[in-house]
Each structure stands twice: as structure tokens, then as C-alpha cells.
Design an enzyme around this catalytic site. Structure first.
Site, PDB file in Angstrom:
ATOM      1  N   ARG A  69      28.566  39.588  41.841  1.00 47.15           N
ATOM      2  CA  ARG A  69      29.219  38.273  41.839  1.00 47.15           C
ATOM      3  C   ARG A  69      28.387  37.233  41.083  1.00 47.15           C
ATOM      4  O   ARG A  69      28.954  36.284  40.541  1.00 47.15           O
ATOM      5  CB  ARG A  69      29.479  37.819  43.267  1.00 47.15           C
ATOM      6  CG  ARG A  69      30.645  38.559  43.867  1.00 47.15           C
ATOM      7  CD  ARG A  69      30.984  38.058  45.232  1.00 47.15           C
ATOM      8  NE  ARG A  69      32.315  38.498  45.609  1.00 47.15           N
ATOM      9  CZ  ARG A  69      32.836  38.326  46.798  1.00 47.15           C
ATOM     10  NH1 ARG A  69      32.161  37.725  47.743  1.00 47.15           N
ATOM     11  NH2 ARG A  69      34.063  38.754  47.058  1.00 47.15           N
ATOM     12  N   LYS A 241      44.361  50.690  57.175  1.00 45.77           N
ATOM     13  CA  LYS A 241      45.504  50.273  57.994  1.00 45.77           C
ATOM     14  C   LYS A 241      46.727  49.891  57.182  1.00 45.77           C
ATOM     15  O   LYS A 241      46.632  49.112  56.241  1.00 45.77           O
ATOM     16  CB  LYS A 241      45.104  49.055  58.815  1.00 45.77           C
ATOM     17  CG  LYS A 241      44.141  49.343  59.930  1.00 45.77           C
ATOM     18  CD  LYS A 241      43.922  48.048  60.651  1.00 45.77           C
ATOM     19  CE  LYS A 241      43.111  48.219  61.905  1.00 45.77           C
ATOM     20  NZ  LYS A 241      42.860  46.900  62.511  1.00 45.77           N
ATOM     21  N   GLY A 396      37.444  44.957  48.202  1.00 45.54           N
ATOM     22  CA  GLY A 396      36.010  45.202  48.317  1.00 45.54           C
ATOM     23  C   GLY A 396      35.650  46.673  48.311  1.00 45.54           C
ATOM     24  O   GLY A 396      34.717  47.101  47.624  1.00 45.54           O
ATOM     25  N   GLY A 419      39.966  39.609  49.522  1.00 40.86           N
ATOM     26  CA  GLY A 419      41.118  38.926  50.144  1.00 40.86           C
ATOM     27  C   GLY A 419      41.985  38.232  49.107  1.00 40.86           C
ATOM     28  O   GLY A 419      43.216  38.280  49.182  1.00 40.86           O
TER      29      GLY A 419
HETATM   30  P1  AMP Z   1      40.592  48.896  53.776  1.00 42.22           P
HETATM   31  O1  AMP Z   1      39.536  47.872  54.096  1.00 42.22           O
HETATM   32  O2  AMP Z   1      41.830  48.748  54.568  1.00 42.22           O
HETATM   33  O3  AMP Z   1      40.814  49.024  52.290  1.00 42.22           O
HETATM   34  O4  AMP Z   1      39.992  50.270  54.277  1.00 42.22           O
HETATM   35  C1  AMP Z   1      38.865  50.846  53.718  1.00 42.22           C
HETATM   36  C2  AMP Z   1      38.313  51.822  54.687  1.00 42.22           C
HETATM   37  O5  AMP Z   1      39.277  52.801  54.995  1.00 42.22           O
HETATM   38  C3  AMP Z   1      37.093  52.559  54.154  1.00 42.22           C
HETATM   39  O6  AMP Z   1      35.971  52.192  54.901  1.00 42.22           O
HETATM   40  C4  AMP Z   1      37.458  54.027  54.359  1.00 42.22           C
HETATM   41  O7  AMP Z   1      36.393  54.782  54.884  1.00 42.22           O
HETATM   42  C5  AMP Z   1      38.592  53.960  55.359  1.00 42.22           C
HETATM   43  N1  AMP Z   1      39.445  55.148  55.279  1.00 42.22           N
HETATM   44  C6  AMP Z   1      40.065  55.632  54.192  1.00 42.22           C
HETATM   45  N2  AMP Z   1      40.725  56.750  54.497  1.00 42.22           N
HETATM   46  C7  AMP Z   1      40.505  57.000  55.804  1.00 42.22           C
HETATM   47  C8  AMP Z   1      40.915  58.032  56.706  1.00 42.22           C
HETATM   48  N3  AMP Z   1      41.694  59.019  56.286  1.00 42.22           N
HETATM   49  N4  AMP Z   1      40.509  57.949  57.989  1.00 42.22           N
HETATM   50  C9  AMP Z   1      39.740  56.929  58.405  1.00 42.22           C
HETATM   51  N5  AMP Z   1      39.313  55.933  57.609  1.00 42.22           N
HETATM   52  C10 AMP Z   1      39.704  55.961  56.316  1.00 42.22           C
END
Ligand code: AMP
Length: 439
Positions: A69, A241, A396, A419
Site C-alpha cells: 500500500r 461465506k 485482501g 472492502g
Molecule cells: P473471504 O474473506 O470470504 O474471501 O474468505 C477467505 C477465506 O476463505 C480464506 O482464509 C480461505 O482459507 C477460506 N476458505 C476458502 N475455501 C475454504 C474452504 N473450502 N473451507 C474453509 N475455508 C475456506
């Protein structure tokens, strides 16, 4: 990863590309083109230029673990310095409570790193006055700085008015400088005082408010190029999620030709299709919504690609027993990455695309061997770029993944905003752009 150089090219987190002057700012991002003034069009010699940067870098034991950054703002800072301007830099760092100085959140490590990066471009070094951005020391340092000088103010969030978007706090800063620059894309979705009330106050005083090179490049890729996307246009969404990405899914489905879904969020969609997902992460209260998204996409002729095989683990921990399954995931196993057949299928879809937007890893990329899927997708996005596609990664974790795999420079653009980039993909307007002058 962004080389320290003085040119005013569009060096984004990826490669150097010529700037396009046209930046579309869109209320709900329809196709209303809007030009924003940019720092290189302003006379800066002898002027105090307030540059709102996003130096909210990760610190481990007081050491900066990722300085992207800071590097990303260097072209803007150098543009001011090389033309005899005086750069007054201001940023937040972390989440102090707004009760004054807290050593843990001091920008001192950033001031040191910035001085190293600027080197001879900052002939007087980097001034770092006092423990508070508005006290008399800071004011004197700014008012007495020489041409080609740099002052970094202490963490804006030591003042409670910053997070509150307080007009009185903004007024204190508004008198300090002749010109305002927003180069803090990662904060442009938040109406913090220095991001919104300050430029409005400066405009009221007849002072120009413009974009920096980083903000300009982010808007060029995330808004203008997506609005004018070459087809096929593919979006890749992953991460933990579904609930975090629902609005992005719904908005992107109105724009893309196909949507690839990986990561843990894919299991909620597979459950909606009646596929067994074992112990994988599933948001039970979003299964119905996932089913309706799939149905709506089908009705509109949009393709949604979901994983057909899975790299699974017994437990969510490093070194856990792992095994690949095609189709259903048995009880006792959790999907932690996309499987080999899915990697091949997703790769083919990505390689044949002319525009690719990617937000969210395909698996637990921080925990080998479950990084393989995200790595394969990163390679496919690089291949698409080489074949002429515009490729944009945001978020991120996605930025961290492409950095970890050493391919960030090979994408068209890697956003510095998590974000903020997600809000753009959701079709939301970034409020702070309203405070920047149109060209
Ligand atoms: P996000 O912040 O929603 O983009 O999520 C990123 C996180 O999702 C990372 O830390 C990944 O380790 C986690 N992630 C990705 N795939 C999986 C999975 N199949 N099971 C659990 N965590 C996951």
C-alpha cells in the site's frame, strides 16, 4: 512489488500500462461516464498538497510485513515532489479508539519505510511531527515545510472525529493545504472525515480536490473497464461465506457471461442442488437463497460453474489426512479445495475469457496442499492475461494469494482495496468519489 520509480505511468499492482484519462464514476455504476481531475493536471509547485493515502499496512511486532500500500502511492507522491510541490501525507492505521496517541498504532514504522522508498526523491527526508495530526507541532511542520518536502501526519484515527466524519475536525485540516488528493482507494467507501468532509470543506474554500494515480487506476479497472467489458466476461468468486458475497453475486450476474464459484461458499450452492457436502462449511440459512440464485441465473441464460470434485481433509488443520472425492463428499470429510477435474474445467473457462474479475480464493490457500486450486486459478488468470484478456483481482485474500504465488505482476490489475473493491463489485457507489472534482 511496485518498483520505486518516478514516472507518472499507471503502475498499478500489476504491470505498467498507459493511463486512460476517462474514469467512469457511476451512481449505481450505470454507464454514465465521468471524468475526475487527476493530480498530474494540477499546478503544484510551491503548494502544500494534502494527499490522503491508505497506509493501513499489516504490522508484526512493529515491522511492516507487506508494504504494497505504501509502494502503490509512490507515483502520486513523486509526481508532487518532482514538480516542486510539498506533500502532506495522512492515513489511518488499524483501529485505535480515537482517544489520542497509542504507540501500537503509530505510523512511525511507515514513516521510516516511506523514507527508504523515496530515497533521493525526498531530499529533506520524511518529516514526522508530533503525536497528533492537528496539534501545533504538526501545524508548524506543515506550514514551514520547503518545496520538495514530505510530512507524514500521525494516525488520523487518534482523533475521534476521523471515524465520525466530523466536520469540525475536517475544518482543522482544511486550512493546512492548498490542494486535496484522494489516493486512498481502500478507504473510499467510508465517509471518514479526511475522506469526505475534508475535501468538501476544501472545495468550499475554492481549493481543488483531485484523484491520485492509484485511485485513478483502481477506478479505471474496477469501474470503467468492467462497464465496457470485452466478452466472454467471467467472474470468479470464492472465499469463506456466501453471505459476504450475495450482493456481488447478484450484481455480477447482471453483467457477466459466466460465474465461477469456488471456496467454501460453493458448498452452500452444492447443498442447494442436493449434493452431499459432508463436514464442509455450509451456511444452512443461505441454502434456499443459493437455490434461487441458481434458478434465476438459469432463467437468464447465465452459466454458473460449481466444483464437481473436491480436495478434502479430515480436519481443518495443517497436516490433516487428505483425499479427493468426485461428486458427493462423505461424512467425516470436509471440502478444503477444488479438485483436479474442477481445476481443469475452471481453467478452460478462464483461459477463453476476454475479461476476468476474481474475488476470493478457491480453497484454504494458506494451508498446503489446499492451495493447489487457488494456484491453478491464478495460473489460468495469468494465462488469460497473456492471451489478451483484462484481468482484475480484488479482495485482501485474493491479493495475498497472487502475491504468495508470485504472479501479481502478471495480472492487469490487483486492487489495493478489500472492502472497497467488493462494494464496487456489488454495484455500490463509493461515497468519497462525490467529493472529488470532475474533469
Ligand atoms: P473471504 O474473506 O470470504 O474471501 O474468505 C477467505 C477465506 O476463505 C480464506 O482464509 C480461505 O482459507 C477460506 N476458505 C476458502 N475455501 C475454504 C474452504 N473450502 N473451507 C474453509 N475455508 C475456506
Amino acid at each position: 512489488m511496485i518498483a520505486s520509480h518516478c514516472s507518472e505511468t499507471n503502475r498499478t499492482m500489476g504491470s505498467i500500462r498507459p493511463f486512460t484519462q476517462t474514469v467512469s464514476r457511476v451512481a449505481s455504476y450505470s454507464a454514465r461516464p465521468m471524468r475526475k481531475l487527476r493530480i498530474d493536471s494540477m499546478e503544484v509547485a510551491g503548494k502544500r498538497v494534502f494527499i490522503r493515502v491508505d497506509f493501513n499496512v499489516p504490522l508484526e511486532g512493529g515491522v511492516i510485513s507487506d508494504d504494497r500500500r505504501i509502494k502503490a502511492c509512490l507515483p502520486t507522491i513523486r509526481s508532487v515532489l518532482s514538480r516542486g510541490g510539498r506533500a502532506v501525507l495522512a492515513s489511518h492505521l488499524g483501529r485505535p479508539e480515537g482517544k489520542g496517541f497509542e504507540a501500537e498504532y503509530s505510523l512511525a514504522p511507515v514513516a521510516r519505510r516511506l523514507a527508504e522508498l523515496l530515497g533521493a526523491d525526498a531530499p529533506f527526508g520524511v518529516g514526522f511531527p508530533s503525536n497528533n495530526c492537528t496539534d501545533p507541532d504538526a501545524r508548524t511542520a506543515v506550514l514551514e515545510m520547503p518545496d520538495h518536502g514530505v510530512v507524514l501526519l500521525e494516525n488520523l484515527r487518534f482523533e475521534k472525529g476521523e471515524k465520525k466524519g466530523d466536520g469540525a475536525f475536517a475544518e482543522k485540516l482544511a486550512g493546512l493545504c492548498d490542494l486535496y488528493v484522494n489516493d486512498a482507494f481502500g478507504t473510499s467507501h467510508r465517509a471518514d472525515a479526511s475522506m469526505y468532509a475534508l475535501p468538501l470543506a476544501m472545495r468550499q474554500r475554492g481549493k481543488p480536490c483531485v484523484s491520485g494515480f492509484l485511485l485513478s487506476a483502481e477506478l479505471d479497472y474496477l469501474i470503467a473497464r468492467i462497464a465496457a467489458a470485452q466478452r466472454p466476461f467471467t467472474a470468479i468468486l470464492g472465499g469463506a461465506k456466501v453471505s459476504d458475497k450475495i450482493m456481488a453475486i447478484e450484481n455480477l450476474l447482471t453483467k457477466v457471461d459466466r460465474l465461477i464459484i469456488g471456496g467454501a461458499m460453493a458448498y452452500t450452492f452444492l447443498r442447494a442442488q442436493g449434493v452431499a457436502t459432508g463436514n464442509s462449511l455450509v451456511e444452512a440459512d443461505k441454502v434456499e437463497l443459493a437455490a434461487s440464485i441458481l434458478a434465476a441465473a438459469k432463467a437468464k441464460g447465465k452459466q454458473i460453474l460449481l466444483p464437481s470434485d473436491h480436495s478434502c481433509g479430515k480436519e481443518f488443520k495443517t497436516g490433516t489426512e487428505s483425499k479427493d472425492f468426485v461428486g458427493a463428499i462423505p461424512d467425516g470429510w470436509m471440502g478444503l479445495d477444488i479438485g483436479p477435474a474442477t481445476r481443469a474445467q475452471f481453467t478452460a473457462a478462464i483461459r477463453s475469457s476476454k475479461t476476468v474479475v476474481w474475488n476470493g480464493p478457491m480453497g484454504v490457500f494458506e494451508m498446503p496442499p489446499f492451495d493447489a486450486g487457488t494456484r491453478a486459478i491464478a495460473d489460468a488468470v495469468v494465462a488469460a492475461t497473456k492471451l489478451g484478456a483484462i484481468t482484475i483481482a480484488g479482495g485482501g485474500d485474493t491479493a495475498a494469494a497472487v502475491e504468495q504465488f508470485g504472479v501479481a505482476e502478471q495480472l492487469s490489475h490487483v486492487s489495493t482495496g478489500g472492502g472497497a473493491s467488493l462494494e464496487v463489485l456489488e454495484g455500490k457507489k463509493l461515497i468519497c468519489l462525490d467529493a472529488i472534482d470532475d474533469a
